[in-house]
Design a protein around this motif. Structure first.
Motif, PDB file in Angstrom:
ATOM      1  N   ARG A  67      13.325  41.731 120.632  1.00 33.62           N
ATOM      2  CA  ARG A  67      12.115  41.364 119.911  1.00 33.62           C
ATOM      3  C   ARG A  67      11.377  42.601 119.415  1.00 33.62           C
ATOM      4  NH1 ARG A  67      10.135  37.118 124.333  1.00 33.62           N
ATOM      5  NH2 ARG A  67      11.983  37.910 125.386  1.00 33.62           N
ATOM      6  N   ALA A  68      11.322  43.646 120.265  1.00 35.25           N
ATOM      7  CA  ALA A  68      10.607  44.855 119.865  1.00 35.25           C
ATOM      8  C   ALA A  68      11.258  45.502 118.649  1.00 35.25           C
ATOM      9  CB  ALA A  68      10.567  45.840 121.027  1.00 35.25           C
ATOM     10  N   ASP A  69      12.568  45.282 118.475  1.00 36.36           N
ATOM     11  CA  ASP A  69      13.255  45.876 117.331  1.00 36.36           C
ATOM     12  C   ASP A  69      13.299  44.961 116.117  1.00 36.36           C
ATOM     13  OD1 ASP A  69      13.659  48.319 118.455  1.00 36.36           O
ATOM     14  OD2 ASP A  69      15.615  47.825 119.318  1.00 36.36           O
ATOM     15  N   GLY A  70      12.645  43.811 116.195  1.00 30.41           N
ATOM     16  CA  GLY A  70      12.511  42.983 115.006  1.00 30.41           C
ATOM     17  C   GLY A  70      13.364  41.731 114.995  1.00 30.41           C
ATOM     18  N   SER A  71      13.819  41.275 116.170  1.00 23.71           N
ATOM     19  CA  SER A  71      14.596  40.027 116.261  1.00 23.71           C
ATOM     20  C   SER A  71      15.691  39.973 115.197  1.00 23.71           C
ATOM     21  CB  SER A  71      13.664  38.809 116.113  1.00 23.71           C
ATOM     22  OG  SER A  71      12.569  38.900 116.986  1.00 23.71           O
ATOM     23  N   LEU A  72      16.496  41.055 115.163  1.00 25.28           N
ATOM     24  CA  LEU A  72      17.538  41.136 114.129  1.00 25.28           C
ATOM     25  C   LEU A  72      18.662  40.145 114.402  1.00 25.28           C
ATOM     26  CD1 LEU A  72      17.740  45.038 113.851  1.00 25.28           C
ATOM     27  CD2 LEU A  72      16.493  43.453 112.374  1.00 25.28           C
TER      28      LEU A  72
END
Lengths: 552, 203
Positions: free
Chosen positions: B45-50
């Motif tokens: 999530r911290a990396d943008g839910s890629l």
């Protein structure tokens, strides 16, 4: 569950949560700002800063400390933006243009967070973290410090001392804003708000195109942005951006955060003046006005007035599906009732009367409950005016909390309440008179006037939200709105600290049968009426030409 | 009384030192601490839910995408998202900011309603509001359940899959209000279309 029922439940749960926390938080703040004990880390800070933490200041010295700190803050933030291309984590961003850099520096130091720029294409991560977010903390701490000094003016007798700015500033950060921000940021990360130092990711989409997925230290900034009623978004779309407001519950949590401190400060006030009922009365006025406004905005959006809105069938232009109308309206009202100005929907596309109510929220002077600190001291000035009005009716010398309100006190209070209306109305009038002001409007007719009026109401009251159709990154708006923000922040602080200084020097008159009680429902009603009448008389003509002409 | 607005060198010095401490603690240490903690407790999530397709980043489940061909025409085999003021450009979020009585917006809404109705073969009156209005962020990954509903038959036909299977998939990627009362019901178009592609490939 119907949308309306869910909307009411949303509001009810928010109110319940705020009701539960406002007492312990208000008591905590009263303790923070009255205890003589410093933490060890605070002593270290005071030593490094070079201040004697146990010496209190007279009001002019307190004021000069506020101004010196703010001036230095503007200069550093301006410099950071101008040289960001040579700093780490710049993500290839160029130096910010001087006009925009000035406007943004002033905007964040004054707790306004008006944004003429677009976050994702203008600011590198270092400027966001070490420049903008730092001022999110500090401008909030300054507001709280000034409010506490003003409370001391009411609470103390026969003294010329209002406290030590550097001590109040430090404690507001170490014992309040920083710990709450850490918790708030981690909750938001769990909700999907991003937090990384990457410059973004290139994606190849399902349809075979390419898309840029941005990165950034967003959650850490988002937490203090709401908690400190700042409002400046990491991205252009602010809390409507899925990386700032990924889910509906995160958005509701943000509303909770931005109302948290402003609604707890009346409790702090009651504790510090030694009469909690006085705090209840102030809180009652704030809660009453805020609830009425939230109800109105929600109702106007649900009615979906306007030709384009009717064609769509609902007021969903500029709103996100996951939030829906009630949560968008709640957010819009809360962000303008405080001095936050972050948005989870685009106010420019609101119905004429919904947007007009949001505009009127700022025109109230942001006292219900207002920004952190600034809301309380604004409301206390209005309380002084209300007591004066009551005094005129019965022919007695007005008193508030045993302090006599003579000619000098009333002069300061009157100048205070005239400052922002003058800025807003003169500013909007100048903008409409000049081609440079009119050319920036996106919409035409009454809605165009609303855009300019909204911009100056937002800047003068240090809100920072926008009818964002206005192209504000122009020399005219960068300069004029910058000036409105500076004057709208610091002139009231000068006046209110001067008032506090005069009040602290007084003794306290005894309560007699003729004293007008300021903790009863009668006073709550009178103060609410004063707030509405002052605003109504000042802004009614301008509102008639803008939102009312469009919506009726 | 001294002039209240005159700043002394001593105060400016104290202000500079206080600001530098704040910049280091609040501007560097605090965000780094939160970044470290975020990467620990919720790295995805911290990396943008890629989201990925065949090991390649295909976007984020939180960021809406355009499902159009090179000419901008909507692809019938995908559920279509809402109109976007920024064309789903991840580097330029924002809304249209057109007002409630804007003639430009009114024209756009009339045009979109006709296009959506024709594209999906439904009555224009059945086209919901979110299908004809631009979102606030320009990156809204969601549509209303009503908008998903009117797209089911068209996507099923384009993919040669039974409509019942399609409806089950839509239900899987639909969410009600958070906790039953916060926000509004929504369907994640990015995740839904990803699942569709997986399903088609599996056949």
């Amino acid at each position: 569950m119907s949308a309306a029922a869910a909307g009411w439940l949303q509001f009810g749960v928010l109110v319940a949560a705020l009701a539960v926390v406002h007492r312990p938080l208000g008591d905590h703040m009263a303790q923070v700002f009255t205890t003589p004990r410093h933490w060890r880390v605070e002593r270290l800070v005071h030593r490094t800063v070079g201040v004697d933490a146990d010496t209190e200041q007279r009001w002019p010295t307190y004021l000069r400390s506020v101004l010196a700190f703010s001036l230095v803050g503007v200069l550093l933030l301006y410099a950071l933006q101008r040289v960001q291309q040579w700093l780490p984590l710049d993500n290839g961003r160029a130096a910010v243009e001087p006009g925009s850099a000035w406007n943004t520096a002033v905007s964040f130091v004054t707790n306004t967070n008006w944004q003429g720029y677009s976050g994702e294409s203008t600011m590198g991560h270092l400027v966001q973290m070490a420049g903008l977010a730092v001022q999110n903390f500090l401008s909030a701490a300054v507001g709280i410090a000034v409010a506490i000094a003003v409370i001391r003016g009411f609470a103390r007798t026969k003294t010329d001392r209002l406290g030590n700015f550097w001590v109040d500033l430090t404690r507001a950060v170490t014992r309040l804003l920083l710990p709450l921000s850490v918790v708030g940021a981690l909750v938001m990360v769990l909700g999907g708000v991003v937090q990384n130092l990457g410059s973004g990711t290139g994606a190849s989409t399902l349809a075979g195109a390419t898309q840029f997925v941005p990165g950034g230290p967003v959650a850490s900034q988002e937490a203090i942005k709401e908690l400190g009623t700042n409002g400046g978004g990491f991205y252009n779309a602010n809390a409507a951006h899925p990386f700032e407001g990924p889910t509906a519950w995160v958005s509701l949590f943000q509303v909770f955060l931005l109302l948290l401190i402003p609604l707890a400060l009346p409790r702090t006030f009651g504790r510090m003046v030694g009469d909690r009922r006085q705090g209840w009365a102030i809180l009652g006025v704030m809660a009453g006005l805020a609830s009425a406004s939230i109800g109105l905005v929600t109702w106007f959006e649900a009615r979906a007035g306007g030709t384009a809105t009717q064609l769509a069938g609902a007021a969903m232009e500029g709103k996100e599906v996951r939030f829906g109308e009630p949560l968008s309206a709640l957010y819009a009202a809360a962000t303008t009732l405080t001095s936050t100005g972050s948005v989870n929907s685009m106010h420019d596309s609101y119905t004429a009367l919904g947007g007009g109510t949001v505009l009127a929220n700022m025109m109230l002077g942001e006292v219900a409950p207002g920004g952190v600190g600034s809301g309380l001291y604004g409301m206390l000035v209005l309380a002084v005016v209300a007591v004066f009005v009551a005094g005129l009716m019965v022919g007695r010398t007005p008193e508030y909390l045993g302090k006599r309100l003579g000619r000098r006190e009333m002069t300061l209070a009157s100048l205070y309440i005239l400052t922002t209306p003058a800025l807003v109305l003169i500013g909007a009038a100048v903008a409409m008179a000049l081609p440079a002001g009119r050319d920036s409007l996106l919409n035409t007719g009454p809605h165009g006037l609303s855009e300019a009026l909204y911009a100056f109401a937002s800047a003068g009251n240090n809100n920072g939200s926008a009818f964002a159709g206005l192209s504000a990154n122009t020399p005219f708006y960068n300069t004029a709105l910058g000036l409105a923000m500076v004057i709208g922040r610091y002139l009231p602080i000068v006046l209110v600290l001067a008032l506090a200084g005069r009040l602290a020097a007084q003794g306290r008159t005894a309560v007699t049968a003729g004293t007008f009680p300021t903790h009863r429902p009668l006073f709550v009603g009178l103060l609410s009426a004063v707030v509405l009448v002052v605003v109504g008389l000042t802004y009614f003509p301008a509102l008639s030409l803008g939102p009312l002409a469009e919506g009726l | 009384m001294s002039a209240p607005l005159l700043l002394s060198g001593r105060q400016l010095g104290a202000a500079v030192r206080a600001l530098l401490i704040a910049t280091v603690v609040l501007g560097v240490a605090y965000p780094l601490l939160i970044t470290g903690a975020a990467q620990l407790i919720a790295p995805g999530r911290a990396d943008g839910s890629l989201v990925e397709v065949d090991g390649q980043v295909a976007g984020s489940s939180l960021i809406g995408q355009a499902f159009t061909d090179a000419d901008g025409a909507p692809l019938p085999q995908y559920f279509q998202p809402r109109p976007s003021a920024s064309g789903y450009d991840g580097a330029a979020s924002g809304g249209s900011n057109l007002g409630p009585n804007s003639a430009e917006l009114a024209d756009l809404i009339v045009q979109r309603r006709a296009e959506v109705a024709q594209f999906n073969g439904v009555d224009p009156a059945d086209v919901p509001a979110d299908a004809v209005t631009a979102s606030a962020s320009g990156l809204d990954p969601h549509i209303s359940p009503e908008y998903a509903e009117i797209q089911i038959d068209r996507v099923a036909a384009a993919r040669d899959l039974p409509a019942s299977e399609m409806a089950a998939l839509v239900a899987e990627y639909s969410s009600g209000r958070d906790a039953g009362f916060i926000g509004a019901p929504h369907v994640n178009v990015v995740e839904l279309n990803l699942a569709l592609d997986r399903l088609s490939r599996a056949r």
